[in-house]
Design a protein around this motif. Sequence first.
Motif, PDB file in Angstrom:
ATOM      1  N   HIS A 240      17.563 -35.118 -33.871  1.00 25.83           N
ATOM      2  CA  HIS A 240      18.143 -34.754 -35.163  1.00 25.83           C
ATOM      3  C   HIS A 240      17.828 -33.275 -35.476  1.00 25.83           C
ATOM      4  N   TYR A 241      16.565 -32.888 -35.194  1.00 21.98           N
ATOM      5  CA  TYR A 241      16.130 -31.509 -35.429  1.00 21.98           C
ATOM      6  C   TYR A 241      16.957 -30.551 -34.571  1.00 21.98           C
ATOM      7  N   ASP A 242      17.077 -30.892 -33.247  1.00 20.09           N
ATOM      8  CA  ASP A 242      17.819 -30.021 -32.323  1.00 20.09           C
ATOM      9  C   ASP A 242      19.299 -29.915 -32.695  1.00 20.09           C
ATOM     10  N   PHE A 243      19.828 -31.034 -33.224  1.00 21.96           N
ATOM     11  CA  PHE A 243      21.233 -31.065 -33.642  1.00 21.96           C
ATOM     12  C   PHE A 243      21.525 -29.956 -34.666  1.00 21.96           C
ATOM     13  N   TYR A 244      20.625 -29.849 -35.677  1.00 23.99           N
ATOM     14  CA  TYR A 244      20.827 -28.819 -36.701  1.00 23.99           C
ATOM     15  C   TYR A 244      20.417 -27.434 -36.198  1.00 23.99           C
ATOM     16  N   LEU A 245      19.428 -27.389 -35.271  1.00 31.23           N
ATOM     17  CA  LEU A 245      18.992 -26.098 -34.722  1.00 31.23           C
ATOM     18  C   LEU A 245      20.162 -25.439 -33.993  1.00 31.23           C
ATOM     19  N   LYS A 246      20.880 -26.280 -33.195  1.00 29.56           N
ATOM     20  CA  LYS A 246      22.037 -25.766 -32.442  1.00 29.56           C
ATOM     21  C   LYS A 246      23.142 -25.296 -33.377  1.00 29.56           C
ATOM     22  N   LYS A 247      23.180 -25.835 -34.565  1.00 34.64           N
ATOM     23  CA  LYS A 247      24.202 -25.413 -35.540  1.00 34.64           C
ATOM     24  C   LYS A 247      23.786 -24.134 -36.258  1.00 34.64           C
ATOM     25  N   GLY A 248      22.579 -23.625 -35.933  1.00 31.09           N
ATOM     26  CA  GLY A 248      22.153 -22.326 -36.461  1.00 31.09           C
ATOM     27  C   GLY A 248      21.316 -22.374 -37.725  1.00 31.09           C
ATOM     28  N   PHE A 249      20.850 -23.559 -38.146  1.00 33.55           N
ATOM     29  CA  PHE A 249      20.037 -23.628 -39.358  1.00 33.55           C
ATOM     30  C   PHE A 249      18.579 -23.273 -39.054  1.00 33.55           C
ATOM     31  N   ASP A 250      17.867 -22.716 -40.083  1.00 32.39           N
ATOM     32  CA  ASP A 250      16.440 -22.431 -39.862  1.00 32.39           C
ATOM     33  C   ASP A 250      15.601 -23.659 -40.218  1.00 32.39           C
ATOM     34  N   LYS A 251      14.280 -23.562 -39.902  1.00 29.98           N
ATOM     35  CA  LYS A 251      13.398 -24.728 -40.045  1.00 29.98           C
ATOM     36  C   LYS A 251      13.463 -25.358 -41.449  1.00 29.98           C
ATOM     37  N   LYS A 252      13.401 -24.500 -42.475  1.00 29.16           N
ATOM     38  CA  LYS A 252      13.386 -25.013 -43.844  1.00 29.16           C
ATOM     39  C   LYS A 252      14.677 -25.810 -44.159  1.00 29.16           C
ATOM     40  N   GLU A 253      15.796 -25.208 -43.734  1.00 27.95           N
ATOM     41  CA  GLU A 253      17.088 -25.867 -43.998  1.00 27.95           C
ATOM     42  C   GLU A 253      17.193 -27.191 -43.222  1.00 27.95           C
ATOM     43  N   ILE A 254      16.678 -27.148 -41.968  1.00 26.12           N
ATOM     44  CA  ILE A 254      16.768 -28.357 -41.123  1.00 26.12           C
ATOM     45  C   ILE A 254      15.992 -29.505 -41.769  1.00 26.12           C
TER      46      ILE A 254
END
Length: 276
Positions: A240-254
């Motif tokens: 789930h974390y990697d899914f949003y990371l690949k979409k370009g979000f930063d840690k806080k947003e993820i």
Amino acid sequence: MEGKLYIVATPIGNLDDITYRAVKVLNDVDIIAAEDTRHTLKLLNHLNISKPLISYYKETEKIKAKSIINKIKEGKNIAVVSDAGTPGISDPGEEVIKEAINEGISIVPIPGACAAINSLICSGLCTKQFLFVGFLSAKKKEKREKLEGLKNFTNTMIFYEAPHKIEDTLTCMLEIFGDRRISIGREISKMHEEFIRGRISEILDKLETRGEMVIVVEGANKSDEELEKENRNEMSLEEHYDFYLKKGFDKKEIIKKIAKDRGLTKNDIYQKFINK
Ligand code: SAM
């Protein structure tokens, strides 16, 4: 002392499909309330059980429910059975259960056969989420309106149908839903049990309109957004974390997004990814 209300599932065909517990309860209760006493008598004879029977069918449900509750208050244990399967599922049962809840009486379910669930599990269609619709109205207009209302429903749907109406119902479904995948569970647990799977049009061509049947219908196609949401729900936290990371979000947003998707607090998620 007040008695209890037992809601006992009985077979939907094969008489061996009764649980040990159901037999024990039917043997132990004081009275059995049956949808059709003649029908239940056959089952009781097969099980070598002799009990006082009272009739409890749809048209008299409300009045009979009161008299069942009075007997339970006097100390009698009563089992409710329908002709086949689970009481309350397109069968009488609902009223006496509501009345028992109002009166603070203990209700004990005795699980067992149900045509809807057994048709669903053998359908080959999605079993994760589903809607039990039961019988459609016999009135053409109401039936079509109901199907129109379900046209965009994306989960699997389960319908009960009488054999002489099955052709008309499938024709309406074909017209309203389009040529969806369906599965017909026919004569479940009986000698001629079969599961007929395919598109509505194929099944209309070959269906035998005899025997008891359940129609299981594939839901409407899901939107891309719904599919993405479902995928996210099946991911591990890391995925789930990697899914949003690949979409370009930063840690806080993820962390905020994962917490929202999973109905958790940001702090719960933050603890898991403290070292990221
Ligand atoms: N209470 C029952 C249950 O738990 O499944 C349902 C009773 S409802 C009045 C009867 C309908 O259930 C039939 O018209 C048919 O759609 C379905 N049904 C019952 N027995 C079945 C069987 N052996 N095979 C397929 N469908 C069955």
